[in-house]
Design a protein around this motif. Structure first.
Motif, mmCIF file in Angstrom:
data_model
loop_
_atom_site.group_PDB
_atom_site.id
_atom_site.type_symbol
_atom_site.label_atom_id
_atom_site.label_comp_id
_atom_site.label_asym_id
_atom_site.label_seq_id
_atom_site.Cartn_x
_atom_site.Cartn_y
_atom_site.Cartn_z
ATOM 1 N N GLN A 34 0.880 -1.926 -0.243
ATOM 2 C CA GLN A 34 0.005 0.115 -0.434
ATOM 3 C C GLN A 34 0.604 1.491 -0.309
ATOM 4 O OE1 GLN A 34 -2.795 -0.282 2.935
ATOM 5 N NE2 GLN A 34 -3.699 -1.836 2.297
ATOM 6 N N ASN A 35 1.754 1.228 0.145
ATOM 7 C CA ASN A 35 3.129 2.219 0.138
ATOM 8 C C ASN A 35 2.796 2.719 1.014
ATOM 9 O OD1 ASN A 35 5.485 3.507 -1.389
ATOM 10 N ND2 ASN A 35 4.404 4.697 -2.256
ATOM 11 N N CYS A 36 2.579 2.893 2.385
ATOM 12 C CA CYS A 36 2.136 3.230 3.086
ATOM 13 C C CYS A 36 3.865 3.091 4.664
ATOM 14 C CB CYS A 36 1.012 3.658 4.374
ATOM 15 S SG CYS A 36 -0.497 3.778 2.977
ATOM 16 N N ALA A 37 4.894 4.711 4.873
ATOM 17 C CA ALA A 37 5.357 4.816 5.636
ATOM 18 C C ALA A 37 4.599 5.191 6.743
ATOM 19 C CB ALA A 37 6.473 5.665 5.159
ATOM 20 N N PHE A 38 4.773 3.778 7.711
ATOM 21 C CA PHE A 38 3.853 4.796 8.694
ATOM 22 C C PHE A 38 4.029 3.028 10.093
ATOM 23 C CE2 PHE A 38 1.676 0.623 7.807
ATOM 24 C CZ PHE A 38 1.115 0.264 8.863
ATOM 25 N N ALA A 39 4.454 4.193 11.493
ATOM 26 C CA ALA A 39 4.691 2.952 12.393
ATOM 27 C C ALA A 39 3.508 2.121 13.000
ATOM 28 C CB ALA A 39 4.994 3.378 14.194
ATOM 29 N N GLU A 40 4.873 0.924 12.214
ATOM 30 C CA GLU A 40 3.928 -0.379 12.288
ATOM 31 C C GLU A 40 3.578 -0.991 13.414
ATOM 32 O OE1 GLU A 40 1.908 -3.339 11.958
ATOM 33 O OE2 GLU A 40 1.511 -2.355 10.705
ATOM 34 N N ILE A 41 4.716 -1.162 13.907
ATOM 35 C CA ILE A 41 5.112 -1.408 15.441
ATOM 36 C C ILE A 41 4.853 -0.704 16.328
ATOM 37 C CG2 ILE A 41 6.682 -2.249 17.132
ATOM 38 C CD1 ILE A 41 7.805 -3.941 14.850
ATOM 39 N N GLU A 137 -5.713 8.878 5.830
ATOM 40 C CA GLU A 137 -4.745 8.508 7.375
ATOM 41 C C GLU A 137 -3.462 8.064 6.380
ATOM 42 O OE1 GLU A 137 -4.095 4.812 10.283
ATOM 43 O OE2 GLU A 137 -6.161 6.412 10.836
ATOM 44 N N ASP A 138 -2.113 7.912 6.129
ATOM 45 C CA ASP A 138 -1.248 8.055 5.532
ATOM 46 C C ASP A 138 -1.456 7.510 4.568
ATOM 47 O OD1 ASP A 138 0.592 6.984 7.818
ATOM 48 O OD2 ASP A 138 -0.982 5.334 7.993
ATOM 49 N N GLY A 139 -2.366 9.194 3.836
ATOM 50 C CA GLY A 139 -2.748 9.061 2.833
ATOM 51 C C GLY A 139 -3.834 8.554 2.174
ATOM 52 N N ILE A 140 -4.059 7.517 2.626
ATOM 53 C CA ILE A 140 -5.014 6.734 2.166
ATOM 54 C C ILE A 140 -6.300 6.952 2.876
ATOM 55 C CG2 ILE A 140 -6.171 3.872 2.082
ATOM 56 C CD1 ILE A 140 -3.184 3.289 2.347
#
Length: 155
Positions: A34-41, A137-140
């Motif tokens: 989904q090409n989203c840079a975010f803090a997954e953890i 949210e994160d461009g989505i």
């Protein structure tokens, strides 16, 4: 026909390999696909209940359920099906099992989620209704949704 097994775990009950598989699948889909840079953890996995749907030992789908904090709702999140398991209706199975789990474990609490807007009808099929306007949210595009307790109670 593939036979899938469901497994609920808290984080301390997950083997290192199972935890790795969950985090890898979430990162592969949410960050890479989904090409989203975010803090997954994000620190929320520690108190969560994790549902894994397995094909043998291979993780096919997963989500997490966050218990309610004081005067808040149960939260369902990180709903994801592995790309090679799409088309098996595992999203429906994940959500039904999560709703059943949340309502059994926390019967007086509503259940909420923040889902991608294009999935509003899907989540609506489980009784969730929109409680927010669409937001990014994160461009989505996302929308917050809520399922009231089956017994009619509300927080």
């Amino acid at each position: 026909m593939t036979q899938f097994a469901s497994r609920w775990n808290e984080i301390d009950d997950l083997t290192p390999r199972a935890l790795y598989a969950i985090l890898k699948l979430r990162m592969d889909v949410f960050i890479v696909e989904q090409n989203c840079a975010f803090a997954e953890i994000d620190g929320k996995d520690i108190g969560a209940f994790h549902l894994s749907i397995l094909d043998g030992e291979e993780l096919a789908a997963t989500l997490r359920v966050l218990p309610p904090e004081e005067n808040e709702a149960v939260k369902i999140g990180r709903v994801v099906v592995a790309p090679n398991y799409r088309g098996y209706k595992l999203g429906q199975r994940l959500m039904q099992e999560a709703v059943d789990f949340a309502q059994a474990r926390f019967p007086d609490q509503p259940v909420e989620l923040g889902g991608q807007s294009h999935l509003q009808k899907f989540y609506g099929s489980f009784g969730f209704v929109a409680i927010s306007e669409e937001y990014l949210e994160d461009g989505i595009p996302h929308i917050d949704m809520r399922l009231e307790p089956a017994n009619g109670a509300s927080v």
